[in-house]
Design a protein around this motif. Structure first.
Motif, PDB file in Angstrom:
ATOM      1  N   SER A  63    -106.883  -9.077  20.064  1.00 13.19           N
ATOM      2  CA  SER A  63    -107.459  -9.503  18.473  1.00 13.19           C
ATOM      3  C   SER A  63    -106.128  -9.727  17.798  1.00 13.19           C
ATOM      4  N   ASP A  64    -105.166  -9.825  18.341  1.00  8.93           N
ATOM      5  CA  ASP A  64    -103.793 -10.171  17.562  1.00  8.93           C
ATOM      6  C   ASP A  64    -103.828 -11.368  16.636  1.00  8.93           C
ATOM      7  N   ASP A  65    -104.575 -12.414  17.008  1.00 12.56           N
ATOM      8  CA  ASP A  65    -104.834 -13.581  16.411  1.00 12.56           C
ATOM      9  C   ASP A  65    -105.927 -13.458  15.032  1.00 12.56           C
ATOM     10  N   GLN A  66    -106.868 -12.790  15.447  1.00 11.72           N
ATOM     11  CA  GLN A  66    -107.881 -12.357  14.324  1.00 11.72           C
ATOM     12  C   GLN A  66    -106.918 -11.643  13.393  1.00 11.72           C
ATOM     13  N   VAL A  67    -106.282 -10.561  13.564  1.00 15.82           N
ATOM     14  CA  VAL A  67    -105.748 -10.038  12.797  1.00 15.82           C
ATOM     15  C   VAL A  67    -104.492 -10.532  11.807  1.00 15.82           C
ATOM     16  N   GLU A  68    -103.866 -11.479  12.406  1.00 16.31           N
ATOM     17  CA  GLU A  68    -103.061 -12.579  11.822  1.00 16.31           C
ATOM     18  C   GLU A  68    -103.557 -13.292  10.743  1.00 16.31           C
ATOM     19  N   LEU A  69    -104.836 -13.709  11.078  1.00 19.33           N
ATOM     20  CA  LEU A  69    -105.783 -14.540  10.139  1.00 19.33           C
ATOM     21  C   LEU A  69    -106.140 -13.773   8.795  1.00 19.33           C
ATOM     22  N   ILE A  70    -106.460 -12.548   9.124  1.00 21.58           N
ATOM     23  CA  ILE A  70    -106.976 -11.736   8.321  1.00 21.58           C
ATOM     24  C   ILE A  70    -105.678 -11.197   7.219  1.00 21.58           C
ATOM     25  N   ARG A  71    -104.470 -11.021   7.803  1.00 18.85           N
ATOM     26  CA  ARG A  71    -103.256 -10.677   6.747  1.00 18.85           C
ATOM     27  C   ARG A  71    -103.119 -11.885   6.063  1.00 18.85           C
ATOM     28  N   GLN A  72    -103.398 -13.189   6.739  1.00 22.39           N
ATOM     29  CA  GLN A  72    -103.113 -14.633   5.831  1.00 22.39           C
ATOM     30  C   GLN A  72    -104.311 -14.783   5.087  1.00 22.39           C
ATOM     31  N   ARG A  73    -105.532 -13.967   4.943  1.00 21.33           N
ATOM     32  CA  ARG A  73    -106.677 -14.242   4.143  1.00 21.33           C
ATOM     33  C   ARG A  73    -107.101 -15.727   4.492  1.00 21.33           C
ATOM     34  N   LYS A  74    -107.341 -15.956   5.975  1.00 26.45           N
ATOM     35  CA  LYS A  74    -107.689 -17.010   6.268  1.00 26.45           C
ATOM     36  C   LYS A  74    -109.116 -16.717   7.056  1.00 26.45           C
ATOM     37  N   LEU A  75    -109.663 -15.472   6.939  1.00 27.24           N
ATOM     38  CA  LEU A  75    -110.898 -15.083   7.475  1.00 27.24           C
ATOM     39  C   LEU A  75    -111.754 -14.368   6.461  1.00 27.24           C
ATOM     40  N   PRO A  76    -112.330 -15.319   5.882  1.00 25.26           N
ATOM     41  CA  PRO A  76    -113.277 -14.940   4.662  1.00 25.26           C
ATOM     42  C   PRO A  76    -114.699 -14.121   5.049  1.00 25.26           C
ATOM     43  N   LEU A  77    -115.210 -13.553   4.048  1.00 28.13           N
ATOM     44  CA  LEU A  77    -116.611 -13.254   4.356  1.00 28.13           C
ATOM     45  C   LEU A  77    -117.389 -14.137   3.842  1.00 28.13           C
ATOM     46  N   VAL A  78    -118.427 -14.605   4.690  1.00 28.35           N
ATOM     47  CA  VAL A  78    -119.302 -15.668   4.251  1.00 28.35           C
ATOM     48  C   VAL A  78    -120.774 -15.408   3.705  1.00 28.35           C
ATOM     49  N   GLY A  79    -121.143 -15.755   2.560  1.00 33.15           N
ATOM     50  CA  GLY A  79    -122.280 -15.464   2.203  1.00 33.15           C
ATOM     51  C   GLY A  79    -122.613 -14.094   1.985  1.00 33.15           C
ATOM     52  N   PRO A  85    -110.736  -9.156   2.244  1.00 41.04           N
ATOM     53  CA  PRO A  85    -111.292 -10.802   2.537  1.00 41.04           C
ATOM     54  C   PRO A  85    -111.684 -11.375   1.448  1.00 41.04           C
ATOM     55  N   MET A  86    -111.156 -12.681   1.224  1.00 41.64           N
ATOM     56  CA  MET A  86    -112.130 -13.548   0.214  1.00 41.64           C
ATOM     57  C   MET A  86    -113.682 -13.827   0.774  1.00 41.64           C
ATOM     58  N   ARG A  87    -114.299 -14.136  -0.374  1.00 42.28           N
ATOM     59  CA  ARG A  87    -115.826 -14.414  -0.182  1.00 42.28           C
ATOM     60  C   ARG A  87    -115.918 -15.732  -0.292  1.00 42.28           C
ATOM     61  N   VAL A  88    -116.698 -16.592   0.561  1.00 38.32           N
ATOM     62  CA  VAL A  88    -116.876 -18.117   0.251  1.00 38.32           C
ATOM     63  C   VAL A  88    -118.605 -18.015   0.239  1.00 38.32           C
ATOM     64  N   PRO A  89    -119.200 -19.142  -0.288  1.00 43.78           N
ATOM     65  CA  PRO A  89    -120.589 -19.560  -0.193  1.00 43.78           C
ATOM     66  C   PRO A  89    -120.983 -19.785   1.242  1.00 43.78           C
ATOM     67  N   THR A  90    -122.146 -19.527   1.679  1.00 44.26           N
ATOM     68  CA  THR A  90    -122.325 -20.165   2.951  1.00 44.26           C
ATOM     69  C   THR A  90    -122.424 -21.655   3.328  1.00 44.26           C
ATOM     70  N   TRP A  91    -122.846 -22.472   2.156  1.00 44.03           N
ATOM     71  CA  TRP A  91    -122.540 -23.771   2.307  1.00 44.03           C
ATOM     72  C   TRP A  91    -121.205 -24.200   2.342  1.00 44.03           C
ATOM     73  N   VAL A  92    -120.210 -23.493   1.789  1.00 49.79           N
ATOM     74  CA  VAL A  92    -118.965 -23.970   2.031  1.00 49.79           C
ATOM     75  C   VAL A  92    -118.540 -23.712   3.364  1.00 49.79           C
ATOM     76  N   ALA A  93    -118.835 -22.333   3.952  1.00 46.30           N
ATOM     77  CA  ALA A  93    -118.285 -22.144   5.284  1.00 46.30           C
ATOM     78  C   ALA A  93    -118.967 -23.257   6.365  1.00 46.30           C
ATOM     79  N   ARG A  94    -120.170 -23.779   5.849  1.00 45.17           N
ATOM     80  CA  ARG A  94    -120.787 -24.727   7.011  1.00 45.17           C
ATOM     81  C   ARG A  94    -119.953 -25.980   6.955  1.00 45.17           C
ATOM     82  N   MET A  95    -119.747 -26.486   5.570  1.00 44.77           N
ATOM     83  CA  MET A  95    -118.914 -27.650   5.594  1.00 44.77           C
ATOM     84  C   MET A  95    -117.542 -27.557   6.081  1.00 44.77           C
ATOM     85  N   LEU A  96    -116.888 -26.336   5.860  1.00 46.76           N
ATOM     86  CA  LEU A  96    -115.371 -26.527   6.430  1.00 46.76           C
ATOM     87  C   LEU A  96    -115.264 -25.864   7.813  1.00 46.76           C
TER      88      LEU A  96
END
Length: 313
Positions: free
Chosen positions: A188-204, A260-271
């Motif tokens: 889980s090291d890579d996932q933890v790193e993304l979370i620390r960088q706030r690159k794994l947001p909560l969707v919808g 974690p930041m929050r992003v709308p579902t439509w943004v997650a689908r697009m990005l």
């Protein structure tokens, strides 16, 4: 307990490294493979007889299995994880899972052919049960519920490969172990790193469920399946499938990251693609009742809540 000669295909993978010493500690004779000659010393230190093998080459697999002449084959072949920057979502899952798909399909075929040629009667293979339960009905699925094939998304080809390995291995009289999302050192090291960088947001709404399992608990379940010559499909997950809105903030807190930041579902689908949005908002988790009952499996970390706090390092 009878000593078993176990052939671990993929002994230097993230789970193989935990599986080999557990098998050795229980007195079994272990032959483990790596595709990289530089990793032979690691397998020696773990207590296994070490072999170099190309899991995608039928002759290489056949020769390795014939040399080991095992009682059981444990299929743990996985490629190296992609760089963390490639895992901000599942948008490019079809690209970075291409080798995994080949190992689940071609690699499985080669191992089963080698098993038949050498008289190996039992194969235990890896499968996957995290968020990929069929998206209808309840949030938690058993082994009798179908997996979601995610047609029209980048997860479709991987889903077909998962179904292939399960159908093929079970038809041959073996066991397919559906590991949940693996966590622990190296997993889980890579996932933890993304979370620390706030690159794994909560969707919808974050309602999508996932199932987790610590590396050591997954390895222990695999040892039991090997020893008991288990047959069929087993969900190897912890006791608490949970929505993203619960596990993601908890994981962030456990590693000292900001929420974690929050992003709308439509943004997650697009990005990040449809698969990411589905995982976070519609994913289904899994029940471990069958594995606990039939394998007498006891977990060191029954919940990711405790596991994230104590088992990541």
């Amino acid at each position: 307990m009878r000593v078993v000669r176990v052939f671990v295909a993929g002994g230097t993978g993230v789970l193989g490294r935990r599986l080999v010493p557990q098998l050795v500690a229980r007195g079994h004779q272990v032959t483990a493979t790596t595709h990289d000659e530089a990793e032979l010393d690691l397998l020696d230190r773990l207590g296994a007889d070490a072999l170099v093998m190309d899991g995608l080459d039928a002759m290489s697999v056949g020769e390795a299995v014939a040399e080991a002449w095992p009682d059981v084959i444990a299929h743990q072949m996985t490629p190296r994880s992609p760089a963390p920057g490639d895992r901000t979502g599942l948008r490019h899952l079809d690209h970075w899972s291409a080798l995994t798909i080949r190992l689940l399909t071609e690699g499985t075929d080669h191992l089963l052919a080698a098993a038949e040629a050498t008289g190996v009667a039992h194969v235990v293979a890896q499968s996957y049960a995290c968020w990929n339960g069929v998206r209808e009905g309840g949030w938690v699925k058993s082994e009798s519920d179908p997996l979601d094939l995610h047609e029209g998304t980048t997860a479709h080809e991987a889903a077909l490969a998962i179904r292939y390995v399960e159908d093929t291995v079970v038809r041959a009289g073996g066991a397919a172990l559906r590991y949940g999302a693996l966590y622990g050192p190296g997993a889980s090291d890579d996932q933890v790193e993304l979370i620390r960088q706030r690159k794994l947001p909560l969707v919808g709404n974050g309602a999508g469920h996932s199932s987790w399992v610590h590396l050591d608990d997954a390895a222990h379940a695999t040892v039991l399946a090997v020893e008991q010559k288990a047959r069929g499909v087993f969900n190897i997950v912890d006791d608490e499938p949970a929505p993203a809105r619960e596990w993601l903030p908890h994981l962030a807190a456990c590693v000292g990251a900001k929420p974690p930041m929050r992003v709308p579902t439509w943004v997650a689908r697009m990005l990040a693609g449809d698969a990411t949005a589905i995982k976070m908002t519609e994913g289904r988790g899994f029940s471990n009742v069958k594995a606990k009952w039939e394998l007498s499996w006891e977990l060191r970390y029954p919940s990711w809540r405790q596991g994230f706090e104590e088992g990541l390092a």
